[in-house]
Write a protein that holds these residues in place. Structure first.
Motif, PDB file in Angstrom:
ATOM      1  N   ARG A  54       0.807  -1.213   0.000  1.00 49.10           N
ATOM      2  CA  ARG A  54       0.000   0.000   0.000  1.00 49.10           C
ATOM      3  C   ARG A  54       0.846   1.271   0.000  1.00 49.10           C
ATOM      4  N   ILE A  55       2.141   1.152  -0.226  1.00 47.76           N
ATOM      5  CA  ILE A  55       3.000   2.330  -0.268  1.00 47.76           C
ATOM      6  C   ILE A  55       2.518   3.254  -1.387  1.00 47.76           C
ATOM      7  N   CYS A  56       2.625   4.554  -1.185  1.00 47.49           N
ATOM      8  CA  CYS A  56       2.109   5.526  -2.144  1.00 47.49           C
ATOM      9  C   CYS A  56       2.862   5.423  -3.468  1.00 47.49           C
ATOM     10  N   PRO A  57       2.189   5.107  -4.570  1.00 50.54           N
ATOM     11  CA  PRO A  57       2.891   5.007  -5.861  1.00 50.54           C
ATOM     12  C   PRO A  57       3.345   6.363  -6.390  1.00 50.54           C
ATOM     13  N   GLY A  58       2.777   7.449  -5.856  1.00 50.62           N
ATOM     14  CA  GLY A  58       3.143   8.783  -6.318  1.00 50.62           C
ATOM     15  C   GLY A  58       4.257   9.436  -5.526  1.00 50.62           C
ATOM     16  N   GLN A  59       4.964   8.656  -4.714  1.00 54.17           N
ATOM     17  CA  GLN A  59       5.972   9.252  -3.825  1.00 54.17           C
ATOM     18  C   GLN A  59       7.088   9.957  -4.595  1.00 54.17           C
ATOM     19  N   HIS A  60       7.533   9.395  -5.706  1.00 53.19           N
ATOM     20  CA  HIS A  60       8.639  10.000  -6.453  1.00 53.19           C
ATOM     21  C   HIS A  60       8.199  11.300  -7.131  1.00 53.19           C
ATOM     22  N   LEU A  61       6.969  11.329  -7.632  1.00 56.50           N
ATOM     23  CA  LEU A  61       6.438  12.549  -8.235  1.00 56.50           C
ATOM     24  C   LEU A  61       6.276  13.636  -7.185  1.00 56.50           C
ATOM     25  N   ALA A  62       5.760  13.270  -6.007  1.00 55.89           N
ATOM     26  CA  ALA A  62       5.567  14.246  -4.926  1.00 55.89           C
ATOM     27  C   ALA A  62       6.897  14.820  -4.468  1.00 55.89           C
ATOM     28  N   ALA A  63       7.895  13.950  -4.275  1.00 62.10           N
ATOM     29  CA  ALA A  63       9.208  14.422  -3.819  1.00 62.10           C
ATOM     30  C   ALA A  63       9.846  15.336  -4.861  1.00 62.10           C
ATOM     31  N   ALA A  64       9.690  15.004  -6.132  1.00 59.89           N
ATOM     32  CA  ALA A  64      10.247  15.846  -7.195  1.00 59.89           C
ATOM     33  C   ALA A  64       9.563  17.208  -7.224  1.00 59.89           C
ATOM     34  N   SER A  65       8.246  17.228  -7.032  1.00 57.69           N
ATOM     35  CA  SER A  65       7.518  18.497  -7.016  1.00 57.69           C
ATOM     36  C   SER A  65       7.956  19.362  -5.843  1.00 57.69           C
ATOM     37  N   LEU A  66       8.143  18.754  -4.682  1.00 52.17           N
ATOM     38  CA  LEU A  66       8.602  19.521  -3.525  1.00 52.17           C
ATOM     39  C   LEU A  66      10.022  20.043  -3.744  1.00 52.17           C
ATOM     40  N   PHE A  67      10.876  19.226  -4.348  1.00 47.14           N
ATOM     41  CA  PHE A  67      12.252  19.673  -4.600  1.00 47.14           C
ATOM     42  C   PHE A  67      12.271  20.922  -5.466  1.00 47.14           C
ATOM     43  N   ILE A  68      11.611  20.890  -6.616  1.00 49.56           N
ATOM     44  CA  ILE A  68      11.704  22.023  -7.539  1.00 49.56           C
ATOM     45  C   ILE A  68      10.988  23.242  -6.970  1.00 49.56           C
ATOM     46  N   THR A  69       9.949  23.033  -6.164  1.00 44.45           N
ATOM     47  CA  THR A  69       9.270  24.151  -5.513  1.00 44.45           C
ATOM     48  C   THR A  69      10.181  24.817  -4.489  1.00 44.45           C
ATOM     49  N   CYS A  70      10.750  24.014  -3.593  1.00 41.67           N
ATOM     50  CA  CYS A  70      11.615  24.567  -2.543  1.00 41.67           C
ATOM     51  C   CYS A  70      12.839  25.256  -3.139  1.00 41.67           C
TER      52      CYS A  70
END
Length: 516
Positions: A442-458
């Motif tokens: 049940r691990i979130c399949p979108g984890q890599h997309l979310a982390a990438a979005s946070l990286f470029i935002t920050c």
């Protein structure tokens, strides 16, 4: 006596008897094992009054301090197992994921067909696995590179908006992560707050209104679902039938809009586009089934991804206003690596260890889903001498794992340096991603997309802007503190204000000159 002289019937009966004895013995042994410790309950209602009402994760954590890493609560005969240690969560939800990958069944979910458009709530089975397989493939680390164009475009819009109206940063962040989700899911670009597609998806909030625990008696007395809608006390069936019909209209409508956009010649790399192209290679029945699954998969990207990533970005803004020393170190790294004449992009990611550490700390410092979506056990299980009954609701306390002082010293402090050693990421420190994105199948399949979005935002925001506490009427910084608003599943920063100003006229000019 030689084996060949033994009566085959007698041998078969003996083997059967031994097998039955072994099964009975194991069953009795399992049933004889005690349940995990927990507060004593009352007849019938069990631990109804012990179940935390306000802050679920912190309330359960208090029970763990008294009873240990596993706590058992029973409400109206239904077992809930709270997991208070990362090690126990990993043992059960990762290593025994085949038994702990189910979800609790909601009668309201069945009556409204909520599972067809929000498949993370589906029970574990072939339907869930088929949807998960498709989404997992589209969101693998190597697959999400095709979405970087969307992320860069939307992030640059965010910078423009922050420059034009910094006081509305919350609204801008909402637009940013809504846009990323809709672009990735459907290939459609929202056009502001009044965008029709955004309005359609917001209409799905009707489901949250009907899924409030305790709102409908049928959830406690499932037999009521079989009453005709005209029967006294069964009026809820008409209301839920409307919700089911409305959710189907919304999810089908935006899926068809995405298909029309594709058919009109729009080239995009959305999840919808990938599913439609694959379905075109199948026979009509298989293609229809593929698109039906795709409809729910695309909606899930918005429902499960947009809000949580937006909340993480709000945590980032709050932390930067509260911890100016962290902000300064991040900007020093950006100045050293990026320089003054351009903005960050994804090619810089490996050269920015402090920014990557900062993103990890954003995920850890405040977990936006403190107990995750609940798991459910499929079969009886024994763990460390305790019995976990089949059908138990299983809650990993992600907040407690992320605040463990043995792993993260001084856990209430926002400190990216905890992940660094000799200027590089220290792999010996537990990555918060292994906590906040869940466990097992049940691990979130979108984890890599979310982390990438946070990286470029920050990275982009810190390269261009300073974030400081709000000013009073005399121009002096006002005191700030971290406050959060909790629901039964999520925890978001309470509304706050901050000052967002360009670091220099040259940085403002970089934003003004952006061309996408």
């Amino acid at each position: 006596m030689a084996l060949e002289t033994v009566d085959p019937l007698w041998l078969s009966v003996s083997i059967l008897a031994v097998s039955v004895f072994a099964l009975v013995y194991l069953k009795r042994r399992r049933s004889a094992a005690p349940l995990p410790p927990g507060p004593p309950g009352w007849p019938i209602i069990g631990n109804l009054f012990d179940y935390p009402k306000e802050d679920l994760a912190k309330g359960l954590f208090e029970l763990h301090k008294r009873y240990g890493p596993l706590v058992h609560l029973s409400i109206f005969g239904k077992s809930t197992i709270s997991i208070g240690s990362f090690e126990a969560a990993s043992d059960l939800l990762d290593k025994r994921s085949a038994n702990y990958s189910d979800r609790p069944t909601l009668v309201i979910g069945d009556l409204t067909d909520i599972y067809h458009w929000n498949f993370p709530l589906m029970s574990y089975g072939p339907g869930w696995r088929a949807r998960r397989r498709i989404l997992h493939h589209e969101l693998l680390p190597e697959s999400i590179a095709k979405y970087r164009q969307y992320q860069m475009h939307v992030t640059h819009n965010l910078l423009r908006n922050l420059l034009a109206s910094p006081k509305s940063f919350g609204k801008h962040l909402h637009q940013t992560f809504t846009a990323i989700a809709i672009l990735v899911a459907y290939g459609l670009e929202p056009q502001g707050d009044d965008d029709k597609y955004v309005g359609m998806l917001r209409g799905l909030s009707i489901a949250a209104d009907v899924c409030v625990p305790g709102k409908y008696l049928v959830e406690s007395l499932p037999v009521l679902q079989h009453l005709p809608s005209w029967f006294p006390g069964a009026g809820f069936k008409q209301e839920l039938a409307y919700v089911k019909r409305r959710m189907r209209e919304i999810t089908t409508g935006i899926w068809q809009a995405g298909k029309r956009h594709l058919e009109e010649g729009a080239e995009n790399d959305s999840v919808l586009a990938a599913i439609v192209r694959n379905a075109a290679q199948l026979d009509p029945d298989a293609a229809a089934e593929q698109e039906e699954m795709g409809l729910g998969i695309a909606t899930t990207i918005w429902t499960a991804g947009a809000g949580t990533t937006e909340s993480g970005a709000l945590v980032f803004f709050l932390a930067m206003a509260l911890y100016p020393d962290v902000q300064k170190k991040a900007q020093e790294e950006l100045d050293r690596v990026i320089g003054p004449s351009r903005l960050p992009d994804f090619s810089d990611r490996d050269s920015l260890p402090y920014i990557n550490a900062l993103v990890k700390e954003v995920l850890r410092w405040h977990v936006t889903t403190p107990t995750s979506l609940p798991h459910a056990s499929l079969k009886d299980d024994i763990y460390n001498g305790y019995r976990i009954p089949a059908g138990s609701i299983v809650l990993p306390n992600l907040w407690a794992f992320a605040q463990d002082p043995e792993v993260y010293p001084d856990p209430s402090r926002f400190n990216p340096d905890r992940y660094l050693k000799d200027g590089q990421l220290n792999e010996e420190v537990r990555d918060p991603a292994t906590i906040v994105f869940g466990f097992g199948r049940r691990i979130c399949p979108g984890q890599h997309l979310a982390a990438a979005s946070l990286f470029i935002t920050c990275a982009s925001v810190l390269h261009a802007f300073n974030i400081t506490p709000p000013l009073d009427t005399n121009g002096k910084p006002m005191p700030m503190e971290a406050k959060f608003v909790n629901t039964s599943i999520t925890s978001d920063p309470a509304k706050f204000e901050c000052e967002i100003t360009p670091r220099s006229p040259a940085r403002a000019a970089l934003i003004e000159q952006l061309v996408d």
